[in-house]
Design a protein around this motif. Structure first.
Motif, mmCIF file in Angstrom:
data_model
loop_
_atom_site.group_PDB
_atom_site.id
_atom_site.type_symbol
_atom_site.label_atom_id
_atom_site.label_comp_id
_atom_site.label_asym_id
_atom_site.label_seq_id
_atom_site.Cartn_x
_atom_site.Cartn_y
_atom_site.Cartn_z
ATOM 1 N N PRO A 70 -10.069 -6.311 -5.235
ATOM 2 C CA PRO A 70 -10.307 -4.955 -4.778
ATOM 3 C C PRO A 70 -11.267 -4.229 -5.113
ATOM 4 C CG PRO A 70 -8.746 -5.023 -6.815
ATOM 5 C CD PRO A 70 -9.366 -6.355 -6.672
ATOM 6 N N LEU A 71 -11.618 -3.459 -4.216
ATOM 7 C CA LEU A 71 -12.828 -2.407 -4.283
ATOM 8 C C LEU A 71 -12.743 -1.502 -5.497
ATOM 9 C CD1 LEU A 71 -13.746 -1.949 -0.550
ATOM 10 C CD2 LEU A 71 -15.021 -3.653 -2.133
ATOM 11 N N ALA A 72 -13.744 -0.895 -5.960
ATOM 12 C CA ALA A 72 -13.794 0.112 -7.061
ATOM 13 C C ALA A 72 -12.785 1.444 -6.180
ATOM 14 C CB ALA A 72 -15.204 0.604 -7.328
ATOM 15 N N GLY A 73 -12.036 1.925 -7.230
ATOM 16 C CA GLY A 73 -11.305 3.134 -6.623
ATOM 17 C C GLY A 73 -10.102 2.571 -6.303
ATOM 18 N N GLU A 74 -9.715 1.429 -6.094
ATOM 19 C CA GLU A 74 -8.291 0.887 -5.611
ATOM 20 C C GLU A 74 -7.544 0.585 -6.866
ATOM 21 O OE1 GLU A 74 -9.432 -0.645 -1.209
ATOM 22 O OE2 GLU A 74 -8.857 -2.337 -3.094
ATOM 23 N N GLU A 75 -6.272 1.026 -6.692
ATOM 24 C CA GLU A 75 -5.119 0.463 -7.961
ATOM 25 C C GLU A 75 -4.156 -0.149 -7.153
ATOM 26 O OE1 GLU A 75 -2.616 3.277 -9.415
ATOM 27 O OE2 GLU A 75 -3.366 5.047 -8.086
ATOM 28 N N ARG A 76 -3.575 -1.154 -7.801
ATOM 29 C CA ARG A 76 -2.568 -2.146 -7.576
ATOM 30 C C ARG A 76 -1.585 -1.281 -7.626
ATOM 31 N NH1 ARG A 76 -1.451 -8.306 -9.309
ATOM 32 N NH2 ARG A 76 0.784 -8.519 -8.400
ATOM 33 N N VAL A 77 -0.608 -1.294 -6.462
ATOM 34 C CA VAL A 77 0.750 -0.466 -6.530
ATOM 35 C C VAL A 77 2.004 -1.509 -6.199
ATOM 36 C CG1 VAL A 77 -0.166 1.677 -5.751
ATOM 37 C CG2 VAL A 77 0.243 0.046 -4.196
ATOM 38 N N GLY A 97 3.036 3.641 -9.910
ATOM 39 C CA GLY A 97 2.470 4.538 -9.062
ATOM 40 C C GLY A 97 3.462 5.080 -8.081
ATOM 41 N N SER A 98 2.845 5.698 -7.031
ATOM 42 C CA SER A 98 3.689 6.105 -6.060
ATOM 43 C C SER A 98 2.876 5.850 -4.895
ATOM 44 C CB SER A 98 4.436 7.646 -6.034
ATOM 45 O OG SER A 98 3.267 8.322 -6.107
ATOM 46 N N LEU A 99 3.754 6.082 -3.526
ATOM 47 C CA LEU A 99 3.090 5.944 -2.165
ATOM 48 C C LEU A 99 3.739 6.832 -1.408
ATOM 49 C CD1 LEU A 99 0.754 4.029 -1.215
ATOM 50 C CD2 LEU A 99 2.375 2.284 -0.380
ATOM 51 N N ARG A 100 2.632 7.525 -0.504
ATOM 52 C CA ARG A 100 3.334 8.376 0.488
ATOM 53 C C ARG A 100 2.815 8.139 1.831
ATOM 54 N NH1 ARG A 100 2.284 14.602 -2.206
ATOM 55 N NH2 ARG A 100 3.912 14.394 -3.652
ATOM 56 N N HIS A 125 16.912 1.269 5.558
ATOM 57 C CA HIS A 125 16.875 1.741 6.843
ATOM 58 C C HIS A 125 16.839 3.022 7.129
ATOM 59 C CE1 HIS A 125 17.669 -2.473 7.968
ATOM 60 N NE2 HIS A 125 18.709 -2.412 7.255
ATOM 61 N N GLU A 126 16.562 3.776 6.126
ATOM 62 C CA GLU A 126 16.513 5.601 5.958
ATOM 63 C C GLU A 126 15.056 5.639 6.149
ATOM 64 O OE1 GLU A 126 18.726 7.551 7.059
ATOM 65 O OE2 GLU A 126 20.112 5.933 7.114
ATOM 66 N N PRO A 127 14.253 6.709 6.908
ATOM 67 C CA PRO A 127 12.957 6.952 6.798
ATOM 68 C C PRO A 127 12.701 7.743 5.621
ATOM 69 C CG PRO A 127 13.828 7.565 8.900
ATOM 70 C CD PRO A 127 14.834 6.969 8.122
ATOM 71 N N VAL A 128 11.305 7.435 4.839
ATOM 72 C CA VAL A 128 11.338 8.192 3.643
ATOM 73 C C VAL A 128 9.767 8.602 3.800
ATOM 74 C CG1 VAL A 128 13.024 7.310 2.247
ATOM 75 C CG2 VAL A 128 10.867 6.371 2.341
ATOM 76 N N SER A 129 9.346 9.628 2.874
ATOM 77 C CA SER A 129 7.904 10.057 2.954
ATOM 78 C C SER A 129 7.278 9.752 1.747
ATOM 79 C CB SER A 129 7.893 11.632 3.236
ATOM 80 O OG SER A 129 8.589 12.204 2.225
ATOM 81 N N GLU A 130 8.062 9.376 0.749
ATOM 82 C CA GLU A 130 7.423 8.836 -0.413
ATOM 83 C C GLU A 130 8.232 8.005 -1.289
ATOM 84 O OE1 GLU A 130 5.647 10.826 -4.635
ATOM 85 O OE2 GLU A 130 6.770 11.923 -3.273
ATOM 86 N N VAL A 131 7.504 6.678 -1.879
ATOM 87 C CA VAL A 131 8.617 5.988 -2.823
ATOM 88 C C VAL A 131 7.734 5.945 -4.080
ATOM 89 C CG1 VAL A 131 9.214 4.247 -0.945
ATOM 90 C CG2 VAL A 131 6.978 4.106 -1.790
ATOM 91 N N ARG A 132 8.652 5.602 -5.079
ATOM 92 C CA ARG A 132 8.319 5.565 -6.664
ATOM 93 C C ARG A 132 8.240 4.151 -6.999
ATOM 94 N NH1 ARG A 132 7.034 10.457 -7.605
ATOM 95 N NH2 ARG A 132 8.062 12.141 -6.818
ATOM 96 N N THR A 133 7.848 3.984 -8.359
ATOM 97 C CA THR A 133 7.739 2.614 -9.121
ATOM 98 C C THR A 133 9.281 2.069 -8.991
ATOM 99 O OG1 THR A 133 5.918 3.470 -10.391
ATOM 100 C CG2 THR A 133 7.276 1.410 -11.072
#
Length: 159
Positions: A70-77, A97-100, A125-133
């Motif tokens: 990965p490039l600098a500044g990228e974190e594995r999620v 981490g989390s992803l939005r 099957h439900e739309p979400v705006s954020e997921v967590r670890t």
């Protein structure tokens, strides 16, 4: 005298024919099994030249090391657990981490390497705006992702 009409004579039925019989092919002869050769008498062992001991085999590098870094500044999620080709959706398990929606991600694998902005995610099957670890979610992707591809979260969007 009255004229009589001639009656048409009926066509006579032809006698039934014998059904056509096919000629039978001659039976195939089976091959006779070959006999095993007689055992040879035991031979005396000849002296073998002494060889130098071989070096231990060097273990091959793991497959993950072959993938581009990965490039600098990228974190594995997370990692891709499955890809649905007819929907262009990757099932991803978030490891840290989390992803939005709107985040920039980088998907890297043996043959995959693409960046995209997260536009749509679903959990069960439900739309979400954020997921967590620890959550597994469906992610709409722009390119083909493969199982075990690594998903990185990019710190800054790249043009």
């Amino acid at each position: 005298m009255a004229t009589r009409k001639k009656t048409k004579s009926k066509r006579q039925k032809t006698p039934a024919r014998k059904p056509i019989t096919r000629k039978k092919t001659p039976p195939v002869k089976k091959k006779v099994a070959k006999k095993k050769p007689a055992p040879r008498p035991a031979q005396t062992l000849k002296a073998q030249p002494v060889r130098a001991p071989s070096r231990p085999a060097i273990p091959a590098a793991p497959a993950a090391a072959a993938a581009p870094a990965p490039l600098a500044g990228e974190e594995r999620v997370g990692t891709v657990t499955h890809y649905f080709g007819h929907l262009s959706v990757a099932a991803v398990r978030l490891e840290s981490g989390s992803l939005r929606v709107g985040d920039m991600i980088h998907v890297v694998g043996r043959t995959s390497d693409f960046r995209q902005r997260v536009e749509s995610m679903q959990v069960e099957h439900e739309p979400v705006s954020e997921v967590r670890t620890g959550q597994e979610f469906g992610l709409k992707v722009t390119d083909h992702a493969r199982e075990n591809d690594i998903v990185y979260k990019a710190a800054a969007p790249q043009p």
